[in-house]
Design a protein around this motif. Sequence first.
Motif, PDB file in Angstrom:
ATOM      1  N   GLN A  76       8.897  -1.115  -2.831  1.00 10.21           N
ATOM      2  CA  GLN A  76       7.982  -1.703  -1.861  1.00 10.21           C
ATOM      3  C   GLN A  76       7.460  -3.016  -2.445  1.00 10.21           C
ATOM      4  O   GLN A  76       6.993  -3.044  -3.576  1.00 10.21           O
ATOM      5  CB  GLN A  76       6.790  -0.774  -1.621  1.00 10.21           C
ATOM      6  CG  GLN A  76       7.021   0.366  -0.630  1.00 10.21           C
ATOM      7  CD  GLN A  76       7.269  -0.117   0.782  1.00 10.21           C
ATOM      8  OE1 GLN A  76       8.400  -0.217   1.223  1.00 10.21           O
ATOM      9  NE2 GLN A  76       6.215  -0.436   1.503  1.00 10.21           N
ATOM     10  N   PRO A  77       7.509  -4.098  -1.682  1.00  8.97           N
ATOM     11  CA  PRO A  77       7.020  -5.369  -2.213  1.00  8.97           C
ATOM     12  C   PRO A  77       5.479  -5.374  -2.284  1.00  8.97           C
ATOM     13  O   PRO A  77       4.814  -4.739  -1.468  1.00  8.97           O
ATOM     14  CB  PRO A  77       7.505  -6.379  -1.179  1.00  8.97           C
ATOM     15  CG  PRO A  77       7.636  -5.594   0.089  1.00  8.97           C
ATOM     16  CD  PRO A  77       8.013  -4.195  -0.307  1.00  8.97           C
ATOM     17  N   GLU A 114      10.508   6.676  -1.570  1.00 11.78           N
ATOM     18  CA  GLU A 114       9.647   7.662  -2.226  1.00 11.78           C
ATOM     19  C   GLU A 114       8.243   7.622  -1.602  1.00 11.78           C
ATOM     20  O   GLU A 114       7.681   6.541  -1.436  1.00 11.78           O
ATOM     21  CB  GLU A 114       9.514   7.273  -3.708  1.00 11.78           C
ATOM     22  CG  GLU A 114       9.903   8.331  -4.702  1.00 11.78           C
ATOM     23  CD  GLU A 114       9.701   7.837  -6.147  1.00 11.78           C
ATOM     24  OE1 GLU A 114       9.856   8.635  -7.050  1.00 11.78           O
ATOM     25  OE2 GLU A 114       9.370   6.647  -6.366  1.00 11.78           O
ATOM     26  N   ASP A 115       7.673   8.796  -1.290  1.00 13.93           N
ATOM     27  CA  ASP A 115       6.267   8.854  -0.880  1.00 13.93           C
ATOM     28  C   ASP A 115       5.417   8.315  -2.031  1.00 13.93           C
ATOM     29  O   ASP A 115       5.793   8.443  -3.188  1.00 13.93           O
ATOM     30  CB  ASP A 115       5.840  10.307  -0.601  1.00 13.93           C
ATOM     31  CG  ASP A 115       6.503  10.878   0.649  1.00 13.93           C
ATOM     32  OD1 ASP A 115       7.148  10.117   1.384  1.00 13.93           O
ATOM     33  OD2 ASP A 115       6.360  12.092   0.868  1.00 13.93           O
ATOM     34  N   ILE A 116       4.262   7.750  -1.712  1.00 12.07           N
ATOM     35  CA  ILE A 116       3.460   7.170  -2.797  1.00 12.07           C
ATOM     36  C   ILE A 116       3.003   8.231  -3.804  1.00 12.07           C
ATOM     37  O   ILE A 116       2.952   7.976  -5.002  1.00 12.07           O
ATOM     38  CB  ILE A 116       2.257   6.338  -2.279  1.00 12.07           C
ATOM     39  CG1 ILE A 116       1.333   7.141  -1.360  1.00 12.07           C
ATOM     40  CG2 ILE A 116       2.735   5.073  -1.575  1.00 12.07           C
ATOM     41  CD1 ILE A 116       0.046   6.394  -0.986  1.00 12.07           C
ATOM     42  N   PRO A 129       3.522  -8.009   2.838  1.00 10.69           N
ATOM     43  CA  PRO A 129       4.588  -7.206   3.450  1.00 10.69           C
ATOM     44  C   PRO A 129       4.344  -5.711   3.255  1.00 10.69           C
ATOM     45  O   PRO A 129       3.774  -5.305   2.245  1.00 10.69           O
ATOM     46  CB  PRO A 129       5.837  -7.657   2.693  1.00 10.69           C
ATOM     47  CG  PRO A 129       5.327  -8.131   1.371  1.00 10.69           C
ATOM     48  CD  PRO A 129       3.945  -8.694   1.614  1.00 10.69           C
ATOM     49  N   GLY A 130       4.747  -4.931   4.242  1.00 15.36           N
ATOM     50  CA  GLY A 130       4.741  -3.472   4.081  1.00 15.36           C
ATOM     51  C   GLY A 130       3.378  -2.841   3.886  1.00 15.36           C
ATOM     52  O   GLY A 130       3.284  -1.704   3.409  1.00 15.36           O
ATOM     53  N   LEU A 131       2.320  -3.558   4.231  1.00 19.96           N
ATOM     54  CA  LEU A 131       0.980  -3.017   4.011  1.00 19.96           C
ATOM     55  C   LEU A 131       0.107  -3.272   5.236  1.00 19.96           C
ATOM     56  O   LEU A 131       0.066  -4.391   5.757  1.00 19.96           O
ATOM     57  CB  LEU A 131       0.361  -3.680   2.772  1.00 19.96           C
ATOM     58  CG  LEU A 131      -0.840  -2.979   2.135  1.00 19.96           C
ATOM     59  CD1 LEU A 131      -0.468  -1.584   1.628  1.00 19.96           C
ATOM     60  CD2 LEU A 131      -1.395  -3.805   0.976  1.00 19.96           C
ATOM     61  N   PHE A 170      -2.338   5.867   2.812  1.00 16.52           N
ATOM     62  CA  PHE A 170      -1.323   6.778   3.343  1.00 16.52           C
ATOM     63  C   PHE A 170       0.054   6.162   3.170  1.00 16.52           C
ATOM     64  O   PHE A 170       0.297   5.058   3.652  1.00 16.52           O
ATOM     65  CB  PHE A 170      -1.621   7.078   4.813  1.00 16.52           C
ATOM     66  CG  PHE A 170      -2.977   7.709   5.009  1.00 16.52           C
ATOM     67  CD1 PHE A 170      -3.098   9.088   5.076  1.00 16.52           C
ATOM     68  CD2 PHE A 170      -4.130   6.936   5.060  1.00 16.52           C
ATOM     69  CE1 PHE A 170      -4.345   9.686   5.211  1.00 16.52           C
ATOM     70  CE2 PHE A 170      -5.384   7.516   5.203  1.00 16.52           C
ATOM     71  CZ  PHE A 170      -5.496   8.895   5.276  1.00 16.52           C
ATOM     72  N   GLY A 171       0.946   6.873   2.496  1.00 18.70           N
ATOM     73  CA  GLY A 171       2.213   6.240   2.142  1.00 18.70           C
ATOM     74  C   GLY A 171       3.418   7.146   2.149  1.00 18.70           C
ATOM     75  O   GLY A 171       4.263   7.047   1.251  1.00 18.70           O
ATOM     76  N   LYS A 172       3.504   8.028   3.137  1.00 20.94           N
ATOM     77  CA  LYS A 172       4.750   8.801   3.244  1.00 20.94           C
ATOM     78  C   LYS A 172       5.871   7.852   3.661  1.00 20.94           C
ATOM     79  O   LYS A 172       5.669   6.937   4.461  1.00 20.94           O
ATOM     80  CB  LYS A 172       4.589   9.919   4.265  1.00 20.94           C
ATOM     81  CG  LYS A 172       3.620  10.998   3.775  1.00 20.94           C
ATOM     82  CD  LYS A 172       3.893  12.345   4.431  1.00 20.94           C
ATOM     83  CE  LYS A 172       2.934  13.394   3.875  1.00 20.94           C
ATOM     84  NZ  LYS A 172       2.083  13.955   4.919  1.00 20.94           N
ATOM     85  N   VAL A 173       7.060   8.092   3.124  1.00 23.25           N
ATOM     86  CA  VAL A 173       8.186   7.188   3.353  1.00 23.25           C
ATOM     87  C   VAL A 173       8.447   6.951   4.837  1.00 23.25           C
ATOM     88  O   VAL A 173       8.623   5.826   5.288  1.00 23.25           O
ATOM     89  CB  VAL A 173       9.485   7.766   2.723  1.00 23.25           C
ATOM     90  CG1 VAL A 173      10.675   6.907   3.110  1.00 23.25           C
ATOM     91  CG2 VAL A 173       9.351   7.821   1.215  1.00 23.25           C
ATOM     92  N   ARG A 204       9.278  -0.406   6.009  1.00 19.55           N
ATOM     93  CA  ARG A 204       8.333   0.657   5.656  1.00 19.55           C
ATOM     94  C   ARG A 204       6.934   0.090   5.433  1.00 19.55           C
ATOM     95  O   ARG A 204       6.773  -0.887   4.706  1.00 19.55           O
ATOM     96  CB  ARG A 204       8.804   1.351   4.382  1.00 19.55           C
ATOM     97  CG  ARG A 204       7.810   2.398   3.898  1.00 19.55           C
ATOM     98  CD  ARG A 204       8.200   2.975   2.559  1.00 19.55           C
ATOM     99  NE  ARG A 204       7.164   3.852   2.060  1.00 19.55           N
ATOM    100  CZ  ARG A 204       7.147   4.366   0.844  1.00 19.55           C
ATOM    101  NH1 ARG A 204       8.127   4.107   0.008  1.00 19.55           N
ATOM    102  NH2 ARG A 204       6.152   5.147   0.462  1.00 19.55           N
ATOM    103  N   PHE A 205       5.932   0.751   6.027  1.00 25.59           N
ATOM    104  CA  PHE A 205       4.544   0.328   5.823  1.00 25.59           C
ATOM    105  C   PHE A 205       3.708   1.429   5.181  1.00 25.59           C
ATOM    106  O   PHE A 205       3.781   2.586   5.566  1.00 25.59           O
ATOM    107  CB  PHE A 205       3.902  -0.059   7.163  1.00 25.59           C
ATOM    108  CG  PHE A 205       4.116  -1.511   7.504  1.00 25.59           C
ATOM    109  CD1 PHE A 205       3.151  -2.453   7.213  1.00 25.59           C
ATOM    110  CD2 PHE A 205       5.309  -1.925   8.081  1.00 25.59           C
ATOM    111  CE1 PHE A 205       3.357  -3.791   7.484  1.00 25.59           C
ATOM    112  CE2 PHE A 205       5.523  -3.273   8.365  1.00 25.59           C
ATOM    113  CZ  PHE A 205       4.548  -4.207   8.071  1.00 25.59           C
ATOM    114  N   VAL A 206       2.931   1.019   4.195  1.00 22.45           N
ATOM    115  CA  VAL A 206       1.891   1.868   3.625  1.00 22.45           C
ATOM    116  C   VAL A 206       0.594   1.380   4.259  1.00 22.45           C
ATOM    117  O   VAL A 206       0.418   0.184   4.484  1.00 22.45           O
ATOM    118  CB  VAL A 206       1.850   1.708   2.086  1.00 22.45           C
ATOM    119  CG1 VAL A 206       0.628   2.377   1.481  1.00 22.45           C
ATOM    120  CG2 VAL A 206       3.133   2.266   1.456  1.00 22.45           C
TER     121      VAL A 206
END
Lengths: 251, 251
Positions: free
Chosen positions: A13-14, A54-56, B14-16, B81-84, B112-114
């Motif tokens: 993840q970036p 991968e989940d965090i 990105p991704g957040l 929250f960061g499930k794939v 993918r977003f956390v």
Amino acid sequence: MLKTHLKNSKEYQPGLSIDCVIFGFDDNQLKVLLIKTGYDDSWSLPGGFISVDEDIDTAAVSILQARTGLKGIFLRQFSTFGKVKRNQDHFSSDSLAYFGIPPEEVKWYKSRFVTIGYYALVNFLKAIPQTDNPGEMVEWVDHNEVPKLILDHGEILDKALETLRTELNLMPVGYNLLPEKFTIPELQKLYETILGRTLDRRNFLRKITSIGILTKLDEKKSNVAHKAPNLYSFDKDKYEEVLKNGLTQGW
Amino acid sequence: MLKTHLKNSKEYQPGLSIDCVIFGFDDNQLKVLLIKTGYDDSWSLPGGFISVDEDIDTAAVSILQARTGLKGIFLRQFSTFGKVKRNQDHFSSDSLAYFGIPPEEVKWYKSRFVTIGYYALVNFLKAIPQTDNPGEMVEWVDHNEVPKLILDHGEILDKALETLRTELNLMPVGYNLLPEKFTIPELQKLYETILGRTLDRRNFLRKITSIGILTKLDEKKSNVAHKAPNLYSFDKDKYEEVLKNGLTQGW
């Protein structure tokens, strides 16, 4: 910040990392697991990146294992840190070259990172930290003697300790931090160390026994000259129950 | 998920993302602020993205203002929250076209977003939600009647409520949720609503007064036929002090 054997930033993840605050208790001291890099002897929390698949929470566990050799540790997420400039100018081109980062990956490392903080309480005796990153050292450091840490790792550590203090009022603490058999003074010392202040002996005894998680053993502490104190253990079932339902009767 | 007037994804981390759970209290009900999109009438928490030059806490406040018109709200981060697969397959190409996302940005939205969760307690009467996103509606919904939410927003809402319940045991709650003058039964109702269970009237009165944050006013509730109950207000200084030092005497 570097995950062992990191090869290609596209796999991660970036702009997102994980940092772990691992507490242990030994010789009446609260210890924190820190990493000293071989590049410039700077100290940091063990941390790393999150694979895109991968989940965090899973990433946190695997990062910790890769960086410290600690396996199967229960980590709790406590806060995410995201000030704009937290990692600005942190990695010099020299340091990235030292860590074996190829030139095309430099931009990725120098971009802004938000980091997710996890903490854990581990059995000091069972935890044998190690690393396969050359030049790196993993060490337990007394929480009162923590050296200057990189980035905002000092702030992350403070916040983890603050969270742990709050949790003392919400749940029982000690199962993973003390040996199987312990005395009440040893348990009190653990609480005092986390809280950073002394507690009244009688009040502590009254409160801790009222929770109902202790089993008084038919054994005394050895190697003590006079008035050997009784040994106790945690009643695991009751402990788990209180952990689940919370400590305070509350409202 | 969409920030008002989002133009170029390069301006964002990105991704957040950030999602906000805003609680209000009205007519003895705990309400949650939700957004209904004009695209497919799906419901979501108000949320958005983080500018590369904005701290995450600042971003949370500006997202909330842009999406709901609520200004100056104190938001607390509670979990990330960061499930794939949490946002996998969420945005169809049709929906992104509807939201005016240009084709070259589609990949960014589909990655993918956390998400970082924030929650707040706001004065229901002072909060006048609005949005300038066409077709979008912002609504207060009773927390017992929340419709199916997109992605993992239901899980995020549950976790926020769980955090709020825990915090009832750690700090006073009510200042932003009740009108300036209130009765003890109204305050008790707030606590009961958050906890999801009834409380003993006498115990509640004893506990809440022992905290020392209430000022009994020389006024009775009007519009009540018999036995008009006394009105109270919060002693702001004392309230702030307890908020800072914590509710429980603890250890």
